[in-house]
Scaffold this motif. Structure first.
Motif, mmCIF file in Angstrom:
data_model
loop_
_atom_site.group_PDB
_atom_site.id
_atom_site.type_symbol
_atom_site.label_atom_id
_atom_site.label_comp_id
_atom_site.label_asym_id
_atom_site.label_seq_id
_atom_site.Cartn_x
_atom_site.Cartn_y
_atom_site.Cartn_z
ATOM 1 N N SER A 188 -3.236 -5.026 -0.505
ATOM 2 C CA SER A 188 -1.927 -4.400 -0.731
ATOM 3 C C SER A 188 -1.078 -4.308 0.526
ATOM 4 O O SER A 188 0.152 -4.226 0.436
ATOM 5 C CB SER A 188 -2.105 -3.006 -1.343
ATOM 6 O OG SER A 188 -2.939 -2.199 -0.525
ATOM 7 N N LYS A 212 6.892 0.186 -14.554
ATOM 8 C CA LYS A 212 5.472 -0.093 -14.378
ATOM 9 C C LYS A 212 5.062 -1.350 -15.153
ATOM 10 O O LYS A 212 4.268 -2.160 -14.670
ATOM 11 C CB LYS A 212 4.639 1.110 -14.818
ATOM 12 C CG LYS A 212 4.762 2.308 -13.886
ATOM 13 C CD LYS A 212 3.959 3.492 -14.393
ATOM 14 C CE LYS A 212 4.093 4.689 -13.439
ATOM 15 N NZ LYS A 212 3.363 5.886 -13.934
ATOM 16 N N ASN A 223 -6.025 -3.284 -4.623
ATOM 17 C CA ASN A 223 -5.094 -3.597 -5.709
ATOM 18 C C ASN A 223 -5.566 -3.045 -7.058
ATOM 19 O O ASN A 223 -5.000 -3.402 -8.101
ATOM 20 C CB ASN A 223 -4.906 -5.111 -5.827
ATOM 21 C CG ASN A 223 -4.232 -5.704 -4.604
ATOM 22 O OD1 ASN A 223 -3.367 -5.084 -3.997
ATOM 23 N ND2 ASN A 223 -4.636 -6.900 -4.220
ATOM 24 N N ILE A 231 2.405 1.603 -3.587
ATOM 25 C CA ILE A 231 1.420 2.045 -4.577
ATOM 26 C C ILE A 231 1.133 3.526 -4.439
ATOM 27 O O ILE A 231 1.034 4.261 -5.432
ATOM 28 C CB ILE A 231 0.129 1.218 -4.437
ATOM 29 C CG1 ILE A 231 0.380 -0.235 -4.890
ATOM 30 C CG2 ILE A 231 -1.008 1.831 -5.247
ATOM 31 C CD1 ILE A 231 -0.749 -1.187 -4.561
ATOM 32 N N MET A 265 -2.883 -1.654 -9.302
ATOM 33 C CA MET A 265 -2.040 -2.689 -9.902
ATOM 34 C C MET A 265 -2.771 -3.372 -11.064
ATOM 35 O O MET A 265 -2.170 -3.683 -12.098
ATOM 36 C CB MET A 265 -1.650 -3.723 -8.850
ATOM 37 C CG MET A 265 -0.825 -3.161 -7.701
ATOM 38 S SD MET A 265 0.777 -2.513 -8.223
ATOM 39 C CE MET A 265 1.675 -4.041 -8.505
ATOM 40 N N ASP A 270 0.819 -1.213 0.000
ATOM 41 C CA ASP A 270 0.000 0.000 0.000
ATOM 42 C C ASP A 270 0.851 1.261 0.000
ATOM 43 O O ASP A 270 0.529 2.247 -0.682
ATOM 44 C CB ASP A 270 -0.979 -0.010 1.178
ATOM 45 C CG ASP A 270 -0.300 -0.225 2.520
ATOM 46 O OD1 ASP A 270 0.873 -0.669 2.557
ATOM 47 O OD2 ASP A 270 -0.926 0.052 3.558
ATOM 48 N N LEU A 307 5.042 4.234 -6.656
ATOM 49 C CA LEU A 307 4.625 3.849 -8.003
ATOM 50 C C LEU A 307 4.527 5.026 -8.961
ATOM 51 O O LEU A 307 4.949 4.921 -10.119
ATOM 52 C CB LEU A 307 3.298 3.086 -7.935
ATOM 53 C CG LEU A 307 2.748 2.559 -9.257
ATOM 54 C CD1 LEU A 307 3.750 1.623 -9.921
ATOM 55 C CD2 LEU A 307 1.418 1.849 -9.041
#
Length: 360
Positions: free
Chosen positions: A209, A185, A252, A173, A255, A170, A177
């Motif tokens: 996550s 990515k 998620n 992300i 993702m 988490d 990210l």
């Protein structure tokens, strides 16, 4: 789908049956330790642990009375030595127990122990939890079927787990990210596909996550990322197949978006086949160990009857393998799921050998 509908409200802890206890003893997972989970509950007070942004981390730092602190410190150093060294006390003079933290969130309510080497300030963590049979199966399957080995110890009602290093999913992300390159990515999308497939194959649930970590690995002139599970409480318990597929948790979604934006459907299928093949190879190479564990799981009650009925029905709809309809325990479903992957791999490999011989 909301989390409330996807997950059961609470999973019970299941005891270790004699057959599993004997298995742990055979493979050096069972060893006498000088402190129990219940001992750590005797703390005299606690304070909230805040993260670097000043937010509640959901951990509290606990304190013990002077009469107990010395004994607890000594025992925790002993546990560290057993887990990471030869169990002797010659390294105790170089160790300091910097913190004992207690997590009030989730099922396992673990203690996190921070141990520091006073000579160089290097430190590491380990966790003390209540023993739960489904968690033990999860740890063993991760050890045998994932790319990573795990070190853990069991003694009566206490489980000791080594720390799995990485960036919480988490956190990654949210904070890291967005700074990744487009190539990174795409690589993360590939890893998430493989992670999603691996969890489904071995029936590891609840990979939201915050239950996995992202591990950056420097490879020549670039960084690649790996995804590792860190929570094994939901091994072979839930009845909904979606619980064993990380893609269906809202945590998620970003993702999943990466996968949709960065990978073609043919690439997704390719990575799924790659992961199934790798898991199949690990099943074959694990030999008697995984067979022994699965046979024990087949006799163990680690879920609810209604969960077993639903899961075997949903897996049948996915695989069309009628053998799933005959399953009576979660261990039966796990055995068939692993066997399904192994058989498909062996059949494809044999077909390739035959085709190669025909060409020759």
């Amino acid at each position: 789908m909301s989390e409330e509908k996807l997950m059961s409200k609470k999973k019970p802890a299941y005891p270790i049956i004699p057959a599993l206890d004997a298995y742990l003893d055979k493979y050096n997972r069972k060893i006498e330790i000088p402190i129990f989970y219940e001992d750590l509950l005797r703390f005299a007070g606690s304070v909230v642990v805040y993260d670097q942004k000043g937010e509640d981390s959901l951990w509290v730092r606990v304190f013990y009375s002077d009469s107990e602190r010395k004994e607890i410190d000594f025992s925790l150093k002993r546990v560290y030595s057993i887990l990471h060294s030869d169990g002797s006390d010659r390294i105790f003079q170089y160790l300091n127990v910097d913190a004992v933290d207690y997590c009030t969130f989730g099922n396992s309510k673990p203690f996190r122990i921070k141990v520091r080497n006073i000579l160089n300030d290097n430190f590491t963590y380990f966790y003390v939890k209540r023993t739960d049979a489904s968690r033990i199966y999860g740890l063993e399957l991760e050890h045998m079927l994932s790319p990573y080995n795990l070190n853990f110890l069991v003694y009566k009602d206490t489980l000791i787990e080594e720390h799995i290093a990485g960036i919480p999913g988490d956190t990654f992300i949210k904070e890291m990210l967005p700074e990744c390159t487009e190539g990174q990515k795409a690589q993360l999308a590939k890893e998430f596909v493989k992670f999603n497939e691996r969890c489904m194959i071995r029936l590891l649930g609840d990979m939201r996550s915050y239950n996995y970590v992202i591990v950056p690995v420097h490879d020549f002139d670039h960084v690649v990322y790996r995804i590792r599970a860190i929570d094994f409480d939901q091994q072979c318990f839930e009845g909904k197949l979606k619980v064993y597929r990380p893609q269906f948790f809202k945590e998620n979604n970003i993702m999943v978006g990466l996968v949709k934006n960065k990978l073609l459907s043919d690439s997704v299928d390719q990575y799924k086949v790659e992961e199934r093949s790798i898991v199949a190879k690990r099943i074959l190479s694990s030999g008697q160990r995984i067979r022994r564990m699965v046979q024990i799981a087949k006799t163990d009650a680690i879920s609810l009857p209604e969960n077993i009925e639903r899961l075997k029905s949903e897996i049948f709809e996915l695989t069309k393998d009628v053998h799933f309809k005959k399953c009576e325990t979660m261990g039966d479903i796990l055995e068939l799921a692993l066997d399904f992957v192994k058989r498909n791999y062996e059949n494809v490999s044999m077909r390739q050998i035959i085709e190669k011989r025909i060409e020759l």
